[in-house]
Structure formats: C-alpha cells, structure tokens
Design a protein around this motif. Structure first.
Motif, PDB file in Angstrom:
ATOM      1  N   LEU A 163     -23.859  34.056 -12.040  1.00 28.69           N
ATOM      2  CA  LEU A 163     -24.899  33.341 -11.297  1.00 28.69           C
ATOM      3  C   LEU A 163     -24.462  33.061  -9.863  1.00 28.69           C
ATOM      4  CD1 LEU A 163     -26.212  30.831 -13.969  1.00 28.69           C
ATOM      5  CD2 LEU A 163     -27.461  32.735 -12.948  1.00 28.69           C
ATOM      6  N   THR A 164     -23.215  32.607  -9.714  1.00 31.74           N
ATOM      7  CA  THR A 164     -22.717  32.301  -8.374  1.00 31.74           C
ATOM      8  C   THR A 164     -22.759  33.528  -7.478  1.00 31.74           C
ATOM      9  OG1 THR A 164     -21.275  30.577  -9.239  1.00 31.74           O
ATOM     10  CG2 THR A 164     -20.725  31.455  -7.088  1.00 31.74           C
ATOM     11  N   LEU A 165     -22.209  34.633  -7.967  1.00 31.59           N
ATOM     12  CA  LEU A 165     -22.199  35.847  -7.153  1.00 31.59           C
ATOM     13  C   LEU A 165     -23.606  36.381  -6.913  1.00 31.59           C
ATOM     14  CD1 LEU A 165     -19.101  37.744  -8.579  1.00 31.59           C
ATOM     15  CD2 LEU A 165     -19.309  36.545  -6.395  1.00 31.59           C
ATOM     16  N   GLY A 166     -24.477  36.259  -7.900  1.00 27.68           N
ATOM     17  CA  GLY A 166     -25.857  36.710  -7.735  1.00 27.68           C
ATOM     18  C   GLY A 166     -26.578  35.936  -6.646  1.00 27.68           C
ATOM     19  N   PHE A 167     -26.399  34.608  -6.638  1.00 30.82           N
ATOM     20  CA  PHE A 167     -27.046  33.808  -5.602  1.00 30.82           C
ATOM     21  C   PHE A 167     -26.440  34.095  -4.229  1.00 30.82           C
ATOM     22  CE2 PHE A 167     -28.392  30.939  -9.134  1.00 30.82           C
ATOM     23  CZ  PHE A 167     -29.744  31.102  -8.945  1.00 30.82           C
ATOM     24  N   TYR A 168     -25.119  34.261  -4.175  1.00 30.09           N
ATOM     25  CA  TYR A 168     -24.486  34.600  -2.896  1.00 30.09           C
ATOM     26  C   TYR A 168     -24.984  35.941  -2.361  1.00 30.09           C
ATOM     27  CZ  TYR A 168     -20.923  30.879  -3.217  1.00 30.09           C
ATOM     28  OH  TYR A 168     -20.279  29.679  -3.274  1.00 30.09           O
ATOM     29  N   PHE A 169     -24.957  36.975  -3.198  1.00 27.18           N
ATOM     30  CA  PHE A 169     -25.351  38.311  -2.747  1.00 27.18           C
ATOM     31  C   PHE A 169     -26.824  38.372  -2.358  1.00 27.18           C
ATOM     32  CE2 PHE A 169     -21.715  40.278  -5.337  1.00 27.18           C
ATOM     33  CZ  PHE A 169     -20.888  40.294  -4.231  1.00 27.18           C
ATOM     34  N   THR A 170     -27.684  37.775  -3.180  1.00 25.34           N
ATOM     35  CA  THR A 170     -29.114  37.803  -2.860  1.00 25.34           C
ATOM     36  C   THR A 170     -29.403  37.011  -1.587  1.00 25.34           C
ATOM     37  OG1 THR A 170     -29.588  37.973  -5.219  1.00 25.34           O
ATOM     38  CG2 THR A 170     -31.419  37.385  -3.779  1.00 25.34           C
ATOM     39  N   GLY A 171     -28.759  35.864  -1.447  1.00 24.97           N
ATOM     40  CA  GLY A 171     -28.942  35.058  -0.240  1.00 24.97           C
ATOM     41  C   GLY A 171     -28.481  35.785   1.008  1.00 24.97           C
ATOM     42  N   CYS A 172     -27.335  36.445   0.930  1.00 22.23           N
ATOM     43  CA  CYS A 172     -26.828  37.207   2.081  1.00 22.23           C
ATOM     44  C   CYS A 172     -27.745  38.379   2.405  1.00 22.23           C
ATOM     45  CB  CYS A 172     -25.414  37.695   1.805  1.00 22.23           C
ATOM     46  SG  CYS A 172     -24.193  36.372   1.841  1.00 22.23           S
ATOM     47  N   PHE A 173     -28.255  39.054   1.372  1.00 28.04           N
ATOM     48  CA  PHE A 173     -29.184  40.154   1.615  1.00 28.04           C
ATOM     49  C   PHE A 173     -30.437  39.663   2.334  1.00 28.04           C
ATOM     50  CE2 PHE A 173     -32.963  42.493   0.225  1.00 28.04           C
ATOM     51  CZ  PHE A 173     -32.683  43.736   0.775  1.00 28.04           C
ATOM     52  N   LEU A 174     -30.975  38.519   1.896  1.00 29.51           N
ATOM     53  CA  LEU A 174     -32.175  37.988   2.538  1.00 29.51           C
ATOM     54  C   LEU A 174     -31.898  37.538   3.966  1.00 29.51           C
ATOM     55  CD1 LEU A 174     -33.780  36.040  -0.433  1.00 29.51           C
ATOM     56  CD2 LEU A 174     -34.597  38.145   0.622  1.00 29.51           C
ATOM     57  N   LEU A 175     -30.713  36.988   4.225  1.00 27.21           N
ATOM     58  CA  LEU A 175     -30.360  36.619   5.599  1.00 27.21           C
ATOM     59  C   LEU A 175     -30.311  37.845   6.508  1.00 27.21           C
ATOM     60  CD1 LEU A 175     -27.535  33.966   5.162  1.00 27.21           C
ATOM     61  CD2 LEU A 175     -29.804  33.600   6.087  1.00 27.21           C
ATOM     62  N   ILE A 176     -29.691  38.907   6.035  1.00 26.71           N
ATOM     63  CA  ILE A 176     -29.599  40.126   6.833  1.00 26.71           C
ATOM     64  C   ILE A 176     -30.980  40.742   7.028  1.00 26.71           C
ATOM     65  CG2 ILE A 176     -28.696  42.492   6.830  1.00 26.71           C
ATOM     66  CD1 ILE A 176     -26.188  41.307   5.436  1.00 26.71           C
ATOM     67  N   ALA A 177     -31.792  40.762   5.959  1.00 33.93           N
ATOM     68  CA  ALA A 177     -33.147  41.315   6.079  1.00 33.93           C
ATOM     69  C   ALA A 177     -33.969  40.493   7.072  1.00 33.93           C
ATOM     70  CB  ALA A 177     -33.826  41.335   4.715  1.00 33.93           C
ATOM     71  N   GLY A 178     -33.853  39.176   7.022  1.00 36.90           N
ATOM     72  CA  GLY A 178     -34.577  38.323   7.964  1.00 36.90           C
ATOM     73  C   GLY A 178     -34.126  38.520   9.394  1.00 36.90           C
ATOM     74  N   PHE A 179     -32.827  38.735   9.573  1.00 40.66           N
ATOM     75  CA  PHE A 179     -32.301  38.989  10.913  1.00 40.66           C
ATOM     76  C   PHE A 179     -32.887  40.269  11.494  1.00 40.66           C
ATOM     77  CE2 PHE A 179     -29.136  41.183  13.543  1.00 40.66           C
ATOM     78  CZ  PHE A 179     -29.005  40.269  14.576  1.00 40.66           C
ATOM     79  N   PHE A 180     -32.847  41.349  10.707  1.00 41.73           N
ATOM     80  CA  PHE A 180     -33.357  42.612  11.223  1.00 41.73           C
ATOM     81  C   PHE A 180     -34.878  42.605  11.375  1.00 41.73           C
ATOM     82  CE2 PHE A 180     -29.171  44.259   9.899  1.00 41.73           C
ATOM     83  CZ  PHE A 180     -28.803  44.813  11.116  1.00 41.73           C
ATOM     84  N   LEU A 181     -35.566  41.912  10.500  1.00 46.74           N
ATOM     85  CA  LEU A 181     -37.018  41.811  10.643  1.00 46.74           C
ATOM     86  C   LEU A 181     -37.381  41.034  11.905  1.00 46.74           C
ATOM     87  CD1 LEU A 181     -39.795  42.354   9.344  1.00 46.74           C
ATOM     88  CD2 LEU A 181     -39.572  40.149   8.216  1.00 46.74           C
ATOM     89  N   GLY A 182     -36.631  39.981  12.185  1.00 48.08           N
ATOM     90  CA  GLY A 182     -36.895  39.178  13.380  1.00 48.08           C
ATOM     91  C   GLY A 182     -36.554  39.886  14.681  1.00 48.08           C
ATOM     92  N   ASN A 183     -35.667  40.868  14.618  1.00 47.90           N
ATOM     93  CA  ASN A 183     -35.274  41.602  15.818  1.00 47.90           C
ATOM     94  C   ASN A 183     -36.100  42.855  16.051  1.00 47.90           C
ATOM     95  OD1 ASN A 183     -33.246  39.981  16.876  1.00 47.90           O
ATOM     96  ND2 ASN A 183     -31.821  40.700  15.320  1.00 47.90           N
ATOM     97  N   ARG A 184     -37.185  42.987  15.345  1.00 42.84           N
ATOM     98  CA  ARG A 184     -38.063  44.138  15.542  1.00 42.84           C
ATOM     99  C   ARG A 184     -38.699  44.029  16.928  1.00 42.84           C
ATOM    100  NH1 ARG A 184     -43.380  45.683  11.976  1.00 42.84           N
ATOM    101  NH2 ARG A 184     -43.769  47.635  13.041  1.00 42.84           N
ATOM    102  N   GLY A 185     -38.733  45.113  17.603  1.00 41.23           N
ATOM    103  CA  GLY A 185     -39.263  45.121  18.962  1.00 41.23           C
ATOM    104  C   GLY A 185     -40.766  44.970  19.008  1.00 41.23           C
ATOM    105  N   PRO A 186     -41.325  44.854  20.214  1.00 34.97           N
ATOM    106  CA  PRO A 186     -42.759  44.648  20.345  1.00 34.97           C
ATOM    107  C   PRO A 186     -43.583  45.925  20.243  1.00 34.97           C
ATOM    108  CG  PRO A 186     -41.739  44.610  22.489  1.00 34.97           C
ATOM    109  CD  PRO A 186     -40.626  44.731  21.485  1.00 34.97           C
ATOM    110  N   ALA A 187     -42.954  47.083  20.123  1.00 40.53           N
ATOM    111  CA  ALA A 187     -43.692  48.350  20.043  1.00 40.53           C
ATOM    112  C   ALA A 187     -43.985  48.697  18.594  1.00 40.53           C
ATOM    113  CB  ALA A 187     -42.889  49.473  20.687  1.00 40.53           C
ATOM    114  N   ARG A 188     -45.172  49.192  18.346  1.00 43.23           N
ATOM    115  CA  ARG A 188     -45.596  49.616  17.009  1.00 43.23           C
ATOM    116  C   ARG A 188     -46.113  51.043  17.100  1.00 43.23           C
ATOM    117  NH1 ARG A 188     -43.428  45.305  16.519  1.00 43.23           N
ATOM    118  NH2 ARG A 188     -44.181  43.479  15.417  1.00 43.23           N
TER     119      ARG A 188
END
Length: 124
Positions: free
Chosen positions: A39-64
C-alpha cells in the motif's frame, strides 16, 4: 456550487485511493510483499506519477493542432503530417491549468496517505 465541487473532489480522491489500494494489494500479493508495504509503495508511486503528469499537462504550450486531417507537408523519412496550428482559446488554457491543479493536488494527497501509513518511519 462550492459544496458540489467539494463533493466531486471527495469522490475523485476516494476513487483514486480505492483503485490504488486494490491494485497495490493485488500486486503485493503477486510479488509476495506485506500489505502495508504494498500500500505504501502503491500510494507513493501513484502520487508521483500524478505529480509528473500534472507538471507536464500544466506546461503545455498555447498552440493547438488546427485539424486532424492528413496534410500535404512532407517530413523526413517520407512521413506526411499536417502541422497547421492555432492559438488556444482562454477557456482551453484555463482548462489546462485547472486539470493540472487537479492532478497535482491528487498526487500530493496520495503521497501524504502513503507517508501516513508507512510503517518504516514514524511521524511522531
């Protein structure tokens, strides 16, 4: 309105905690680790994955991408692609920022839960 948003956030956190716990326990049983450690490792890994995904999603440029139809431009190695771009509308940019905030917040919550249930380190 705020109460409905908090209800949706609580549902999202509960769903993330439940899915992470079930998958972690299943993987822990397959790998032969203790339930607490899984459980501990699962919460750590999932939390870190979501942090990284949120970082890259937030850094998406203004061009589509303007259209998904194949274009006439030729790229190296004979690949054709349409590279017509447009600027994102303000609502698309706000949506990107809000989605990033949800991913990062959810990641922090899961990491905190992992830290609370971690038996290797005492909080007090």
């Amino acid at each position: 309105m705020l109460l409905a948003a908090l209800r949706r956030l609580a549902l999202l956190v509960g769903l993330a905690v439940g899915v992470t716990a079930v998958v972690s326990l299943l993987l822990g049983a397959v790998l032969g680790t203790s339930a607490g450690r899984a459980l501990t490792l699962g919460f750590y890994f999932t939390g870190c994955f979501l942090l990284i995904a949120g970082f890259f999603l937030g850094n998406r440029g203004p061009a589509r991408v303007k259209s998904e139809e194949p274009g006439a431009s030729i790229l190296p190695f004979g690949i054709t692609a349409d590279r017509r771009l447009r600027w994102a509308t303000p609502s698309e940019q706000y949506d990107t920022i809000r989605s990033s905030a949800v991913f990062i917040s959810l990641g922090v919550v899961l990491i905190v839960i992992g830290g609370v249930i971690d038996s290797r380190h005492s909080l007090f």
